[in-house]
Motif scaffolding. Structure first.
Motif, short mmCIF file in Angstrom:
data_model
loop_
_atom_site.label_atom_id
_atom_site.label_comp_id
_atom_site.label_asym_id
_atom_site.label_seq_id
_atom_site.Cartn_x
_atom_site.Cartn_y
_atom_site.Cartn_z
N UNK A 74 1.10 -106.82 18.64
CA UNK A 74 1.20 -105.36 18.71
C UNK A 74 0.69 -104.68 17.44
N UNK A 75 0.93 -105.26 16.29
CA UNK A 75 0.44 -104.66 15.04
C UNK A 75 -1.08 -104.65 15.01
N UNK A 76 -1.69 -105.74 15.44
CA UNK A 76 -3.15 -105.79 15.50
C UNK A 76 -3.66 -104.80 16.56
N UNK A 77 -2.97 -104.70 17.67
CA UNK A 77 -3.36 -103.78 18.74
C UNK A 77 -3.36 -102.34 18.23
N UNK A 78 -2.38 -101.99 17.43
CA UNK A 78 -2.30 -100.62 16.89
C UNK A 78 -3.52 -100.24 16.08
N UNK A 79 -4.16 -101.21 15.45
CA UNK A 79 -5.35 -100.92 14.65
C UNK A 79 -6.50 -100.39 15.51
N UNK A 80 -6.49 -100.68 16.80
CA UNK A 80 -7.54 -100.21 17.70
C UNK A 80 -7.14 -98.99 18.52
N UNK A 81 -5.97 -98.44 18.25
CA UNK A 81 -5.48 -97.28 18.99
C UNK A 81 -5.55 -96.03 18.12
N UNK A 82 -5.34 -94.84 18.68
CA UNK A 82 -5.44 -93.60 17.89
C UNK A 82 -4.61 -93.66 16.60
N UNK A 83 -5.23 -93.26 15.50
CA UNK A 83 -4.69 -93.45 14.16
C UNK A 83 -3.35 -92.75 13.93
N UNK A 84 -3.24 -91.48 14.28
CA UNK A 84 -2.02 -90.72 13.99
C UNK A 84 -0.83 -91.30 14.74
N UNK A 85 -1.00 -91.52 16.04
CA UNK A 85 0.10 -92.09 16.83
C UNK A 85 0.46 -93.48 16.32
#
Length: 137
Positions: A97-108
């Protein structure tokens, strides 16, 4: 994060932030069916569409109400750029999930990393192009 802090953040999101955010036309929203009531539940989310999938990360994992709803009924709708898409949601505990967050919208993603206590990736397999036409709320 302590349990008290998690409860305060959850109360703020549910009572103040979410009712405003779900009404914003450009905001991405996840719609689930309430696991007890069967009523439609809408939650503003951050995520990204990749092909026929929509990816997001839950900050509280299986404690999130919308995750509990998905476990009871994985049929969901996602409002992306003002249009509703139907889909089937899958919990992906094996995903980083932490790695996944790097590819998702920055602010969220920053908010999810900061407040999250038990990150959980969710993949929504989008099953059609639109559902119910243009969203109004």
């Amino acid at each position: 994060m302590s349990e008290i802090k998690r409860r305060l953040v959850t109360w703020f999101q549910r009572s103040i932030a979410n009712p405003v955010l779900v009404r914003m036309p450009g905001r991405t929203v996840l719609e689930t069916s309430g696991r007890k009531s069967g009523q439609k539940r809408r939650t503003p989310i951050g995520g990204r569409r990749v092909g026929d999938d929509f990816w997001l990360v839950s900050e509280y994992g299986e404690k999130s109400q919308y995750v509990r709803n998905i476990k009871a009924d994985p049929r969901v709708r996602v409002r992306i750029k003002g249009r509703w898409r139907t889909g089937i949601a899958y919990l992906m505990p094996e995903d980083d999930a932490k790695a996944r967050l790097r590819g998702l919208p920055v602010v969220n993603s920053a908010g999810v990393r900061m407040l999250g206590t038990n990150l959980l990736t969710i993949r929504v397999e989008l099953t059609n192009h639109t559902a119910g036409g243009r969203a109004t709320s």
